[in-house]
Design an enzyme around this catalytic site. Structure first.
Site, mmCIF file in Angstrom:
data_model
loop_
_atom_site.group_PDB
_atom_site.id
_atom_site.type_symbol
_atom_site.label_atom_id
_atom_site.label_comp_id
_atom_site.label_asym_id
_atom_site.label_seq_id
_atom_site.Cartn_x
_atom_site.Cartn_y
_atom_site.Cartn_z
ATOM 1 N N LYS A 181 28.837 9.470 22.749
ATOM 2 C CA LYS A 181 29.643 9.262 21.454
ATOM 3 C C LYS A 181 29.960 7.645 21.336
ATOM 4 O O LYS A 181 29.629 6.859 20.242
ATOM 5 C CB LYS A 181 31.073 9.686 21.739
ATOM 6 C CG LYS A 181 32.001 9.335 20.509
ATOM 7 C CD LYS A 181 31.513 9.787 19.123
ATOM 8 C CE LYS A 181 32.301 9.176 17.727
ATOM 9 N NZ LYS A 181 31.790 9.817 16.485
ATOM 10 N N CYS B 145 35.679 4.029 13.460
ATOM 11 C CA CYS B 145 34.953 4.590 14.396
ATOM 12 C C CYS B 145 34.167 2.983 14.930
ATOM 13 O O CYS B 145 34.463 2.850 15.912
ATOM 14 C CB CYS B 145 33.918 5.340 13.822
ATOM 15 S SG CYS B 145 34.765 6.803 12.788
HETATM 16 N N1 SAJ Z 1 27.833 -1.252 7.505
HETATM 17 C C1 SAJ Z 1 26.988 -2.321 7.360
HETATM 18 N N2 SAJ Z 1 25.722 -2.454 7.307
HETATM 19 C C2 SAJ Z 1 25.109 -1.399 7.847
HETATM 20 C C3 SAJ Z 1 25.691 -0.082 7.818
HETATM 21 C C4 SAJ Z 1 27.215 -0.046 7.878
HETATM 22 O O1 SAJ Z 1 27.920 -3.502 7.280
HETATM 23 O O2 SAJ Z 1 24.002 -1.406 7.602
HETATM 24 C C5 SAJ Z 1 29.179 -1.243 7.459
HETATM 25 C C6 SAJ Z 1 29.746 -0.232 6.356
HETATM 26 O O3 SAJ Z 1 30.094 -0.854 5.242
HETATM 27 C C7 SAJ Z 1 31.241 0.215 7.037
HETATM 28 C C8 SAJ Z 1 31.120 0.312 8.561
HETATM 29 O O4 SAJ Z 1 29.779 -0.676 8.701
HETATM 30 O O5 SAJ Z 1 32.331 -0.907 6.718
HETATM 31 C C9 SAJ Z 1 30.782 1.670 9.047
HETATM 32 O O6 SAJ Z 1 30.288 2.574 8.226
HETATM 33 P P1 SAJ Z 1 29.054 3.637 8.720
HETATM 34 O O7 SAJ Z 1 28.641 4.382 7.401
HETATM 35 O O8 SAJ Z 1 28.056 2.796 9.283
HETATM 36 O O9 SAJ Z 1 29.998 4.617 9.628
HETATM 37 P P2 SAJ Z 1 31.207 5.321 9.606
HETATM 38 O O10 SAJ Z 1 32.067 4.577 10.415
HETATM 39 O O11 SAJ Z 1 31.618 5.874 8.183
HETATM 40 O O12 SAJ Z 1 30.766 6.664 10.555
HETATM 41 C C10 SAJ Z 1 30.242 6.371 11.965
HETATM 42 C C11 SAJ Z 1 28.841 7.284 12.096
HETATM 43 N N3 SAJ Z 1 28.207 6.757 13.068
HETATM 44 C C12 SAJ Z 1 26.890 6.425 13.213
HETATM 45 O O13 SAJ Z 1 26.143 6.214 12.191
HETATM 46 C C13 SAJ Z 1 26.350 5.884 14.488
HETATM 47 C C14 SAJ Z 1 29.275 8.565 11.942
HETATM 48 O O14 SAJ Z 1 28.216 9.427 12.279
HETATM 49 C C15 SAJ Z 1 30.335 9.001 13.121
HETATM 50 O O15 SAJ Z 1 30.795 10.251 13.359
HETATM 51 C C16 SAJ Z 1 31.645 8.171 12.732
HETATM 52 O O16 SAJ Z 1 31.162 6.732 12.813
HETATM 53 C C17 SAJ Z 1 32.675 8.453 13.795
HETATM 54 O O17 SAJ Z 1 33.547 9.087 13.618
HETATM 55 O O18 SAJ Z 1 32.403 7.830 14.970
#
Ligand code: SAJ
Length: 423
Positions: free
Chosen positions: A203, A257
């Site tokens: 995780k 997360c």
């Molecule tokens: N972000 C960026 N650049 C990117 C992707 C995301 O700046 O290329 C930013 C987003 O704007 C946001 C943050 O990162 O602020 C996180 O967003 P996200 O959509 O990547 O992830 P979360 O936090 O909404 O969900 C994550 C997911 N983990 C992965 O993709 C590895 C999700 O599958 C998990 O279940 C979740 O964390 C969790 O509960 O741990």
């Protein structure tokens, strides 16, 4: 395993309880907040997640889902409470401990306890196993214990809970097998069985992988700004390489997360985690970079007003936890700027959240912080009508720049600076 008690009715616990109830289990959802328990028992919800309201209504109506303030005897207990991070970047396990203690009086031999909350590696083995042993329940003999992380994406939780592959980590083979049988009630993806500590590490590695990659994108974006070239063009072309996947740069990483989990590893192994720490710090530095860019853009403007679009940590969700948007906004306010904000998804925030019209009225600069669909659909001609000056800073590279330029806006894009080096 027909009776399930889910502890914590947040972004993960509530959808999980609801899907289990829809799959035929009798589920009691537990939350310490009386208003949440009341809301759910009325067939309503307290969080925003597409499709969840209908599913909760059906589950409550069918009688399979009820909410309560304290646990009752069940076959399976699922702990899905928050594991926040302290100011010293340590995992605050107090909710997990409180939840585990709260089930002790309902626990019976033969029960399965599942931890879903993101936790430092070793939590099941070194924290929960001794806690249950002290109460007379030996894990592997009297009860079973497994760590089963969720990996759903906020905004797509209901689909991903069902479709994604799922890792189930047991303290022993029986625990893993029991956990597998429970998730098989609703998971259509593969169910991967492993050990509890391995599952805890899996995780954390998933979210750390993403954090490190986003940090690389943010670093590249800042290099491109210095070079006067467009990061987005660099990423688009580099990503045509079959083994390259440069992530999106942005104003920082938010949510409960990715912005939090890597610290659980850094905390436990400070001397082994230089890369992970640096990535975290790089992402955490992005709001300051955005603030500095905004201050530069408004340098010559008398009593400037900034219109900030988006408070949530990412597109199309209402969640403001660890949101970089908030850090930018609070930083701008601290610097003495007149800041107005608008987010159609967020109802409560530690800053103003006015209507779109109020937010834009008299503004010199509009800053896109969160790429909500509503903002992508904005008509730049309409948006510009009540503004004093027409400047746009797009920190997500999400808007139609040609249309905004045609509407008279001077455009700055994070990662591309003001010079766009087109062919
Ligand atoms: N972000 C960026 N650049 C990117 C992707 C995301 O700046 O290329 C930013 C987003 O704007 C946001 C943050 O990162 O602020 C996180 O967003 P996200 O959509 O990547 O992830 P979360 O936090 O909404 O969900 C994550 C997911 N983990 C992965 O993709 C590895 C999700 O599958 C998990 O279940 C979740 O964390 C969790 O509960 O741990």
């Amino acid at each position: 395993m027909n009776n399930v008690c889910v502890l914590g009715l947040g972004y993960i616990g509530l959808p999980t309880a609801t899907i289990l109830a829809a799959s035929g289990a009798r589920v009691v959802g537990i939350d310490v907040r009386p208003e949440v328990v009341d809301t759910i028992n009325q067939g309503a919800i307290h969080i925003e997640e597409p499709g969840l309201l209908e599913k909760v209504q059906q589950a409550v109506h069918s009688g399979n889902l009820t909410a309560a303030l304290s646990p009752c005897p069940a076959d399976v207990f699922i702990i899905a409470v928050p594991t926040p991070i302290t100011h010293e970047h340590r995992a605050d396990m107090s909710y997990v401990i409180a939840a585990a203690k709260s089930i002790l009086s309902s626990l019976r031999p033969g029960n399965l306890v599942i931890l879903e909350s993101t936790s430092p590696p070793g939590t099941c083995r070194d924290l929960l196993t001794p806690l249950f042993a002290q109460a007379g329940f030996v894990v592997g003999k009297d009860i079973s214990l497994a760590y089963c992380p969720e990996r759903v994406l906020p905004g797509k939780i209901l689909t991903e809970l069902v479709e994604n592959d799922r890792v189930v980590g047991g303290m022993d083979a029986k625990s893993a097998g029991m956990a597998r049988d429970l998730y098989a009630l609703f998971v259509k993806g593969n169910i991967l069985q492993t050990g509890a500590t391995t599952a805890e590490m899996i995780k954390l590695m998933e979210n750390t992988f993403r954090d490190v990659n986003i940090a690389l994108a943010n670093e590249a974006a800042r290099l491109c700004e210095n070079l006067g070239i467009d990061f987005w063009e660099v990423a688009r072309c580099a990503n045509r390489h079959p083994r390259v996947n440069i992530h999106n740069a942005g104003p920082g990483v938010g949510g409960h997360c990715i912005a939090v989990d890597p610290w659980f590893l850094v905390e436990a192994y400070p001397s082994e985690t230089g890369l992970i720490r640096t990535a975290r710090e790089r992402n955490d530095s992005m709001p300051k970079h955005v603030i500095a860019t905004i201050m530069g853009l408004l340098d010559k403007v008398d009593t400037p007003k900034v219109a900030c679009l988006g408070l949530a940590y990412k597109a199309d969700v209402d969640d403001i936890r660890e949101s970089p948007s908030l850090e930018v906004i609070l930083g701008l306010e601290k610097a003495g700027l007149n800041v107005a904000c608008h987010d159609p998804h967020v109802s409560q925030a530690p800053c103003s959240n006015s209507s779109l019209e109020e937010c834009l009225k008299g503004a010199d600069l509009v800053v896109l912080l969160t790429d909500h669909a509503e903002f992508k659909r904005l008509d730049p001609n309409k948006a510009g009508r009540s503004m004093r000056r027409h400047m746009l800073y797009d920190t997500r590279n999400a808007l139609d720049h040609a249309a905004w330029r045609a509407a008279g806006f001077d455009i700055t894009v994070l990662g591309a600076g003001r010079q766009v080096d087109t062919a």
